[in-house]
Scaffold this active site. Sequence first.
Site, mmCIF file in Angstrom:
data_model
loop_
_atom_site.group_PDB
_atom_site.id
_atom_site.type_symbol
_atom_site.label_atom_id
_atom_site.label_comp_id
_atom_site.label_asym_id
_atom_site.label_seq_id
_atom_site.Cartn_x
_atom_site.Cartn_y
_atom_site.Cartn_z
ATOM 1 N N THR A 91 21.116 52.952 40.626
ATOM 2 C CA THR A 91 21.177 53.235 39.258
ATOM 3 C C THR A 91 22.764 52.615 38.712
ATOM 4 O O THR A 91 23.565 52.675 39.435
ATOM 5 C CB THR A 91 20.989 54.785 38.781
ATOM 6 N N LYS A 103 25.997 68.894 19.794
ATOM 7 C CA LYS A 103 25.782 70.078 19.616
ATOM 8 C C LYS A 103 26.627 70.593 18.479
ATOM 9 O O LYS A 103 27.734 70.925 18.743
ATOM 10 C CB LYS A 103 25.728 70.900 20.542
ATOM 11 N N GLU A 163 14.486 54.820 38.150
ATOM 12 C CA GLU A 163 13.723 55.586 38.859
ATOM 13 C C GLU A 163 12.248 55.658 38.571
ATOM 14 O O GLU A 163 11.512 56.074 39.329
ATOM 15 C CB GLU A 163 14.074 57.032 38.429
ATOM 16 N N TRP A 182 21.194 70.506 17.035
ATOM 17 C CA TRP A 182 21.478 68.913 17.654
ATOM 18 C C TRP A 182 21.363 68.016 16.724
ATOM 19 O O TRP A 182 20.620 68.129 15.651
ATOM 20 C CB TRP A 182 20.070 68.954 18.614
HETATM 21 P P1 ADP Z 1 21.207 54.089 33.898
HETATM 22 O O1 ADP Z 1 20.475 55.434 33.967
HETATM 23 O O2 ADP Z 1 22.185 53.789 35.042
HETATM 24 O O3 ADP Z 1 21.865 53.678 32.579
HETATM 25 P P2 ADP Z 1 18.685 52.864 33.851
HETATM 26 O O4 ADP Z 1 18.712 51.194 33.426
HETATM 27 O O5 ADP Z 1 17.879 53.272 34.776
HETATM 28 O O6 ADP Z 1 20.392 52.962 34.278
HETATM 29 O O7 ADP Z 1 18.542 53.418 32.236
HETATM 30 C C1 ADP Z 1 17.496 54.221 32.095
HETATM 31 C C2 ADP Z 1 17.909 54.813 30.617
HETATM 32 O O8 ADP Z 1 17.746 53.912 29.687
HETATM 33 C C3 ADP Z 1 16.843 55.571 30.323
HETATM 34 O O9 ADP Z 1 16.936 56.875 30.852
HETATM 35 C C4 ADP Z 1 16.963 55.682 28.710
HETATM 36 O O10 ADP Z 1 18.211 56.795 28.470
HETATM 37 C C5 ADP Z 1 17.739 54.352 28.337
HETATM 38 N N1 ADP Z 1 16.492 53.570 27.635
HETATM 39 C C6 ADP Z 1 15.564 52.948 28.639
HETATM 40 N N2 ADP Z 1 14.714 52.294 27.730
HETATM 41 C C7 ADP Z 1 14.805 52.615 26.528
HETATM 42 C C8 ADP Z 1 14.313 52.586 25.207
HETATM 43 N N3 ADP Z 1 13.123 51.990 25.167
HETATM 44 N N4 ADP Z 1 14.891 53.436 24.359
HETATM 45 C C9 ADP Z 1 16.088 53.960 24.465
HETATM 46 N N5 ADP Z 1 16.527 54.347 25.719
HETATM 47 C C10 ADP Z 1 15.964 53.634 26.632
#
Ligand code: ADP
Length: 548
Positions: A201, A444, A346, A449
């Site tokens: 990640t 918050k 993940e 929220w």
């Molecule tokens: P990291 O968690 O290290 O940033 P990732 O690339 O795995 O790496 O990121 C996943 C995260 O990206 C998701 O948990 C979400 O928060 C965000 N994300 C992915 N796709 C979308 C989307 N279409 N809209 C909003 N957030 C998104």
Amino acid sequence: MQRCGPAPVAGTPLAFAPVLAGLMQDDFQLALPYALRRLRSYPGEGEVVTLTTAGATRAAYPQITARIDRLAHALRRLGVTPGERVGTFAWNSQRHFECYFAIPCSGAVLHTLNIRLHPDHLAYVINHAQDRVIFVDDTLAPRLAAIADRLPSVMRYVVMGETPTDLPNAIGYEELLADSPETPFDYPEIPERQAAALCYTTGTTGEPKGVLYSHRAIVLHSSSLLMTDAIGLQASDRAVLVVPMFHVNGWGWPHAAALNAMTLLLPGPHVQPEPLAKLIEQERASVIGCVPTIYADLLRYADEHHPDLSSLRFGVCGGSAMPPALAQALHDRHGLRLLHAWGMTETSPMGAVSRAHPDPVSPKQGKAVPFVELRITDEGGGELPWDGQTPGELEARGPWVASAYYEDPSPDGFNDGWLRTGDVAHIDPAGFVQLTDRTKDVIKSGGEWISSVELENLLMAHPAVREAAVIAMPDERFGERPLAAVVLTSPASAEELREHLRPHVASFWLPERFAFVDSLPKTSVGKFDKRALRALREAGDLGAGSER
Ligand code: ADP
């Protein structure tokens, strides 16, 4: 309580022992050598096109599968044994595509390294994974050379390109292939649960963690990309893959290409709007996949230069929230429909897609794709209703969702077999998910929220705003209050932006503070880096130009 997500399944191991076994070929292994066999048998008319500084190079699939065989022979010669990790440190290219198959199909594990990681993080993930060999683009080799003395597990570097490098024990990629026999490689039978790929990640929410994909997960995930209700990639597609292949398996598109032999258009390091627009025009691209910041760049370029984007059937937009104003502008001014998709490292990554949503510019991330199950939970882990309002933490499970992190015994991140995504979302009665925040970014205020994502989307719909990121500021009275950091394209005052927000949100959502900045920090994959933004604020570096 309204209808919730999928009914719970009895998760006892007994459920896996059939009372009466079916009589099908259930031992057929869903492993990548199958995908490679399919590409060899049905190569179609597809090709892989790579943008290089010297122009585009192209190769048809029969040529590529022969090179994959040679690379598999070479890996054996290098002494790579099954299960060992082999890294790649590279842009999107045909050679990277070859690594995507030769490494896992020969039994090793492809570890795609994020080329934008800080050197300390890079050394950390290479050492954590114990990479034995690393394939590296010549232009990126100096970054590895700078830390090579901290990488004891790496026995060889294979350099892709022409430029000589300072790397110890380096060998050229083409040299390696030239020394390999032309005979087909005898791929081992690989059990489908064996690890095929490893990706860390990006660490926007903590230390990098390794997600270890099985062959089965990759094959099932990539075949789902072909479903018409998901992404719907077709054999006739010419797909521009802007999403880096070092990030979450390049969204699985290289694997999908093995299954349907579509053409892949790989931009290498040329991910700026001009070369991308030219690639789309010249290659008559039919789909494109990238994060919103790249679409925003492309929109600005297209507004000014009017490239012909008419060959595009749609663009897939994921990785962070798709601002509706951006989707609307691309749709109205350039005829480009964006498909909104949600996923994470993940989840391989595809978890939800907006394909079925009637509104092409809806901010909703979409419905769970078949085989992925999604639910939202409260702070105690209890399931929340799908009423389109109640926010909770999004949790996921399915055959391409991680069940644990590599060499990390902590059960954090999982709740009773479900992956805790760290995203806050609500789900409507039809099953459409809408993310409102990440758990760490939620604001918050006075016990209520405030969605930073919603404020950002609304701000970015203002004509003077290019980018906006909203973070929490500590506040004596309310606990936290929102602070909006904004990049403007033309003059606008804080008061004007507040008036723009006022009709759309509750008054307590309106930020008192705006910071007008020249640019926003971004992560290695182009998302707003709120951790860095918070650090800037704490250091007092957002102060200049701030307005109450
Ligand atoms: P990291 O968690 O290290 O940033 P990732 O690339 O795995 O790496 O990121 C996943 C995260 O990206 C998701 O948990 C979400 O928060 C965000 N994300 C992915 N796709 C979308 C989307 N279409 N809209 C909003 N957030 C998104």
